[in-house]
Design a protein around this motif. Structure first.
Motif, PDB file in Angstrom:
ATOM      1  N   PRO A 106       0.805  -1.224   0.000  1.00 20.35           N
ATOM      2  CA  PRO A 106       0.000   0.000   0.000  1.00 20.35           C
ATOM      3  C   PRO A 106       0.836   1.271   0.000  1.00 20.35           C
ATOM      4  O   PRO A 106       0.504   2.233  -0.706  1.00 20.35           O
ATOM      5  CB  PRO A 106      -0.840  -0.126   1.275  1.00 20.35           C
ATOM      6  N   LEU A 107       1.910   1.338   0.771  1.00 23.87           N
ATOM      7  CA  LEU A 107       2.717   2.559   0.828  1.00 23.87           C
ATOM      8  C   LEU A 107       3.436   2.810  -0.487  1.00 23.87           C
ATOM      9  O   LEU A 107       3.469   3.937  -0.993  1.00 23.87           O
ATOM     10  CB  LEU A 107       3.730   2.471   1.972  1.00 23.87           C
ATOM     11  N   THR A 108       4.020   1.768  -1.057  1.00 24.74           N
ATOM     12  CA  THR A 108       4.768   1.929  -2.295  1.00 24.74           C
ATOM     13  C   THR A 108       3.854   2.279  -3.454  1.00 24.74           C
ATOM     14  O   THR A 108       4.211   3.082  -4.319  1.00 24.74           O
ATOM     15  CB  THR A 108       5.575   0.648  -2.597  1.00 24.74           C
ATOM     16  N   ASN A 109       2.639   1.699  -3.482  1.00 19.92           N
ATOM     17  CA  ASN A 109       1.697   2.056  -4.542  1.00 19.92           C
ATOM     18  C   ASN A 109       1.337   3.531  -4.487  1.00 19.92           C
ATOM     19  O   ASN A 109       1.234   4.198  -5.519  1.00 19.92           O
ATOM     20  CB  ASN A 109       0.438   1.186  -4.444  1.00 19.92           C
ATOM     21  N   LEU A 110       1.167   4.066  -3.285  1.00 21.38           N
ATOM     22  CA  LEU A 110       0.862   5.488  -3.149  1.00 21.38           C
ATOM     23  C   LEU A 110       2.068   6.349  -3.532  1.00 21.38           C
ATOM     24  O   LEU A 110       1.946   7.306  -4.294  1.00 21.38           O
ATOM     25  CB  LEU A 110       0.440   5.795  -1.713  1.00 21.38           C
ATOM     26  N   ALA A 111       3.236   5.964  -3.045  1.00 20.34           N
ATOM     27  CA  ALA A 111       4.437   6.760  -3.321  1.00 20.34           C
ATOM     28  C   ALA A 111       4.776   6.781  -4.799  1.00 20.34           C
ATOM     29  O   ALA A 111       5.148   7.827  -5.354  1.00 20.34           O
ATOM     30  CB  ALA A 111       5.620   6.220  -2.522  1.00 20.34           C
ATOM     31  N   LYS A 112       4.630   5.657  -5.483  1.00 18.98           N
ATOM     32  CA  LYS A 112       4.991   5.640  -6.906  1.00 18.98           C
ATOM     33  C   LYS A 112       4.039   6.501  -7.728  1.00 18.98           C
ATOM     34  O   LYS A 112       4.440   7.082  -8.737  1.00 18.98           O
ATOM     35  CB  LYS A 112       5.048   4.224  -7.450  1.00 18.98           C
ATOM     36  N   GLU A 113       2.805   6.657  -7.274  1.00 16.30           N
ATOM     37  CA  GLU A 113       1.890   7.563  -7.970  1.00 16.30           C
ATOM     38  C   GLU A 113       2.249   9.022  -7.709  1.00 16.30           C
ATOM     39  O   GLU A 113       2.053   9.890  -8.567  1.00 16.30           O
ATOM     40  CB  GLU A 113       0.445   7.268  -7.561  1.00 16.30           C
ATOM     41  N   MET A 114       2.782   9.314  -6.530  1.00 20.85           N
ATOM     42  CA  MET A 114       3.285  10.664  -6.266  1.00 20.85           C
ATOM     43  C   MET A 114       4.429  10.990  -7.222  1.00 20.85           C
ATOM     44  O   MET A 114       4.502  12.088  -7.788  1.00 20.85           O
ATOM     45  CB  MET A 114       3.747  10.787  -4.818  1.00 20.85           C
ATOM     46  N   TYR A 115       5.324  10.024  -7.431  1.00 16.99           N
ATOM     47  CA  TYR A 115       6.422  10.233  -8.379  1.00 16.99           C
ATOM     48  C   TYR A 115       5.882  10.407  -9.806  1.00 16.99           C
ATOM     49  O   TYR A 115       6.399  11.219 -10.580  1.00 16.99           O
ATOM     50  CB  TYR A 115       7.409   9.069  -8.324  1.00 16.99           C
ATOM     51  N   ARG A 116       4.861   9.665 -10.160  1.00 20.55           N
ATOM     52  CA  ARG A 116       4.262   9.810 -11.492  1.00 20.55           C
ATOM     53  C   ARG A 116       3.685  11.201 -11.678  1.00 20.55           C
ATOM     54  O   ARG A 116       3.864  11.830 -12.725  1.00 20.55           O
ATOM     55  CB  ARG A 116       3.186   8.743 -11.695  1.00 20.55           C
ATOM     56  N   LEU A 117       2.999  11.698 -10.656  1.00 14.10           N
ATOM     57  CA  LEU A 117       2.445  13.047 -10.750  1.00 14.10           C
ATOM     58  C   LEU A 117       3.555  14.096 -10.790  1.00 14.10           C
ATOM     59  O   LEU A 117       3.435  15.116 -11.473  1.00 14.10           O
ATOM     60  CB  LEU A 117       1.495  13.296  -9.575  1.00 14.10           C
ATOM     61  N   ALA A 118       4.631  13.851 -10.077  1.00 11.44           N
ATOM     62  CA  ALA A 118       5.778  14.758 -10.141  1.00 11.44           C
ATOM     63  C   ALA A 118       6.365  14.786 -11.549  1.00 11.44           C
ATOM     64  O   ALA A 118       6.824  15.836 -12.028  1.00 11.44           O
ATOM     65  CB  ALA A 118       6.838  14.353  -9.126  1.00 11.44           C
ATOM     66  N   MET A 119       6.373  13.652 -12.227  1.00 11.47           N
ATOM     67  CA  MET A 119       6.814  13.608 -13.615  1.00 11.47           C
ATOM     68  C   MET A 119       5.927  14.495 -14.485  1.00 11.47           C
ATOM     69  O   MET A 119       6.422  15.278 -15.304  1.00 11.47           O
ATOM     70  CB  MET A 119       6.783  12.169 -14.133  1.00 11.47           C
ATOM     71  N   ARG A 120       4.624  14.406 -14.280  1.00  6.05           N
ATOM     72  CA  ARG A 120       3.690  15.239 -15.051  1.00  6.05           C
ATOM     73  C   ARG A 120       3.855  16.714 -14.722  1.00  6.05           C
ATOM     74  O   ARG A 120       3.526  17.579 -15.538  1.00  6.05           O
ATOM     75  CB  ARG A 120       2.248  14.789 -14.762  1.00  6.05           C
ATOM     76  N   ASP A 121       4.399  16.994 -13.545  1.00  8.25           N
ATOM     77  CA  ASP A 121       4.608  18.375 -13.113  1.00  8.25           C
ATOM     78  C   ASP A 121       5.948  18.940 -13.593  1.00  8.25           C
ATOM     79  O   ASP A 121       6.323  20.047 -13.220  1.00  8.25           O
ATOM     80  CB  ASP A 121       4.545  18.440 -11.577  1.00  8.25           C
ATOM     81  N   GLY A 122       6.682  18.145 -14.408  1.00  5.00           N
ATOM     82  CA  GLY A 122       7.903  18.648 -15.011  1.00  5.00           C
ATOM     83  C   GLY A 122       9.192  18.200 -14.368  1.00  5.00           C
ATOM     84  O   GLY A 122      10.267  18.695 -14.711  1.00  5.00           O
ATOM     85  N   HIS A 123       9.142  17.229 -13.440  1.00  2.55           N
ATOM     86  CA  HIS A 123      10.340  16.824 -12.703  1.00  2.55           C
ATOM     87  C   HIS A 123      10.946  15.509 -13.202  1.00  2.55           C
ATOM     88  O   HIS A 123      11.872  14.997 -12.573  1.00  2.55           O
ATOM     89  CB  HIS A 123      10.003  16.680 -11.214  1.00  2.55           C
TER      90      HIS A 123
END
Length: 307
Positions: free
Chosen positions: A245-262
């Motif tokens: 559960p924690l890793t699934n949430l964290a990896k989506e945060m990284y995905r959104l950060a990618m969409r945010d230009g990072h």
């Protein structure tokens, strides 16, 4: 990473045959001890030990099995060493395909950033038959200073996956903790001085302080590759029946950060994504860092929402 590893092999007297989809990236390695192959197949005909260091499983599979792929052209008893960060089931699949062709397969992903690779201080996590490890030990020691034999095929990849899961989750948790501290009025400097070196904080985070303070996220390990590795960890967890559960949430945060230009920045740039500096309410001169996400609860429903 691959170019730095190849350069260190050359420094130790190994002559190389090289292939890269973008030839220009291999140009600095060409010369008396480095020649360029026209295709992976052309390269395979000329070597007894072949290293791959590629971005993701699809790239590895394309190089090995695609048009002009190398796997059908390696000599019997040649050794293929895959240093790419892929998932264990993929490594085991490649090992099986290699064995059918009388090729020895080794999964040997690495831990270490680009600067560490340049200094030949990588750690290799090796999943292989012990005899195959001994065959490739000299070139591995040209590129790294630690070799850990984790077991059979797929176990090196498994260990690398566990390590990157810890790194990715720790970086995201640290970013969120810093955002909370700054939101409560603590200075960034005070938080760094107080937290780094304590048991609560992973030691590698001290190396990210300068990047965060200077907001200079030149990539040592790009955020998009951290997201990829965490995604592969969740895929492997699904295959193994393990809840993440924690890793699934964290990896989506990284995905959104990618969409945010990072995406191309260092994975420590998750700090920029999690905490935005905004003026404090009330018109004062102070500023605070507010989380980009919060957990909204409505009865039995919990939703991750962006602020």
């Amino acid at each position: 990473m691959g170019s730095r590893m190849a350069a260190n092999l050359q420094k130790q007297g190994h002559c190389l045959v090289l292939f890269n989809r973008t030839r220009e990236k291999a140009e600095p390695l060409l010369g008396p001890c480095g020649k360029f192959a026209d295709s992976p197949a052309d390269l395979a005909r000329q070597v007894d030990v072949l290293f791959t260091m590629l971005a993701h499983p699809d790239a590895v599979e394309q190089a090995a099995l695609g048009v002009d792929g190398f796997l059908n052209f390696l000599r019997p008893d040649a050794v293929w060493v895959d240093c790419s960060s892929v998932n264990p089931s993929f490594s085991r699949k490649m090992a099986s395909l290699a064995t059918r062709r009388e090729i020895h397969f080794v999964d040997a992903p690495v831990t270490g950033s680009a600067p560490v690779a340049e200094e030949a201080k990588l750690t290799f996590w090796v999943g292989a038959d012990p005899a195959d490890l001994e065959t490739i030990r000299p070139p591995l020691l040209s590129m790294g200073n630690r070799i850990v034999h984790t077991g059979g095929n797929g176990t090196g990849t498994s260990m690398k996956m566990v390590i990157n899961l810890l790194l990715g989750n720790a970086m995201a948790a640290f970013a969120e903790a810093m955002a909370l501290g700054e939101g409560l009025g603590l200075s960034q400097e005070s938080l760094f001085d107080s937290l780094l070196g304590t048991p609560a904080v992973a030691p590698f985070l001290a190396a990210k302080r300068e990047k965060i303070e200077n907001r200079d996220y030149k990539a040592e390990f790009p955020l998009r590759w951290m997201q990829k590795d965490m995604h592969l960890a969740t895929v492997s967890a699904y295959e193994a029946g393990v809840a993440m559960p924690l890793t699934n949430l964290a990896k989506e945060m990284y995905r959104l950060a990618m969409r945010d230009g990072h995406a191309a920045e260092d994975f420590s740039a998750i700090y920029e994504f999690v905490g935005d500096e905004e003026p404090a309410s009330g018109g004062g001169a102070a500023s605070s860092s507010s989380p980009r996400f919060s957990l909204s609860q409505d009865g039995a429903k919990r939703t991750l929402v962006s602020n």
